[in-house]
Design a protein around this motif. Sequence first.
Motif, PDB file in Angstrom:
ATOM      1  N   PRO A 109       9.889  -6.605   0.433  1.00 42.40           N
ATOM      2  CA  PRO A 109       8.452  -6.929   0.369  1.00 42.40           C
ATOM      3  C   PRO A 109       7.590  -5.897   1.080  1.00 42.40           C
ATOM      4  N   VAL A 110       7.691  -4.649   0.633  1.00 39.72           N
ATOM      5  CA  VAL A 110       6.952  -3.561   1.273  1.00 39.72           C
ATOM      6  C   VAL A 110       5.517  -3.503   0.770  1.00 39.72           C
ATOM      7  N   VAL A 111       5.352  -3.517  -0.550  1.00 34.60           N
ATOM      8  CA  VAL A 111       4.016  -3.389  -1.146  1.00 34.60           C
ATOM      9  C   VAL A 111       3.234  -4.671  -0.935  1.00 34.60           C
ATOM     10  N   ARG A 112       2.048  -4.530  -0.344  1.00 31.22           N
ATOM     11  CA  ARG A 112       1.254  -5.715  -0.003  1.00 31.22           C
ATOM     12  C   ARG A 112       0.070  -5.929  -0.942  1.00 31.22           C
ATOM     13  N   ARG A 113      -0.150  -4.994  -1.864  1.00 30.09           N
ATOM     14  CA  ARG A 113      -1.173  -5.183  -2.886  1.00 30.09           C
ATOM     15  C   ARG A 113      -0.806  -4.321  -4.084  1.00 30.09           C
TER      16      ARG A 113
END
Length: 328
Positions: A55-59
């Motif tokens: 879950p690295v990308v937050r958008r």
Amino acid sequence: MSSFKAVLIDKTSGRYVAEYVQMDEAALMPGDVDVDVLYSAINYKDGLAVTGKGPVVRRFPMVPGVDLVARVARSTHDGFAPGEIVVATGCGIGEAHYGGFAQKARLSGDWLVKLPDSLSPARAMTVGTAGLTAMFCVLALERRGLTPEDGPAVVSGASGGVGSFAVALLAKSGWRVAAITGHAAEGDYLKSIGASEILARDDFAKPGKALQLQRFAAGIDAVGGATLANLLSQTQFDGAIAACGNVGGMDLPGSVAPFILRGVALLGVESVRPRIALRRQAWTRIASDLDAGMIDAMCEIIPFDHALERARSIVTGKIRGRVVVEMP
């Protein structure tokens, strides 16, 4: 140029997609410094980002690349002027703000550090987040008051990016360094960058006794889990371990015994928040403590159109040292 090459990650119809695209400058995110990216680098986070395995990308959409070195094109920030070379790592770049896998970026000047004159842009990216994190760990051990005279140091995950720089930086500071690796073939490489002893990863991979033979005065752990627990149990009185990674797990299967019976310290190290004064200190030390040949020994430079392939391979452990992406 108004359009530029980039890697873009998006979720389309329930599918996670990372691909090469053409972007327009109008799509850049807010910031007070526009830069032309010279180099980026492939970090474990970038591998997780492009594969969707963490879950690295937050958008979404997102341009990955948590590291970049660039030339300032335009600036309304008091600290930077066009033509200056700057380096940016962490600060949400490549996670919540468009990152380095693109020819252009628009960033907050509060995230940037001017590149020391003695570091070339390519070598700065070889260092990148990995080397900066390792330097943060060394500084944490020094703030604790530890010196090479106290005994040997240990580094886990030694053949990875953070581990490689930790070995090199500790050795440069005079430490006798034991390097832990799961790749026996990397022994010569690790000794070439400063390791005095090579230890097998399997000897640290399973939980052990709460207190073990005292072996190390200090350490840098890039693994976590049982490895970190064992290192703490093998640290001598008033020693410390600086912890900065979790590829071996987020749990800590140990006890309080090393802390309350030996006065061992666990020093948490993170490299995402700006903390510009600390970053400047770290980059200054990196520039003085690492020679060009040592940095080059850790580096492989690849063209931009190989970035996705190599980012995917890092999550399977197929990258040694640092891979730098040269922008077209």
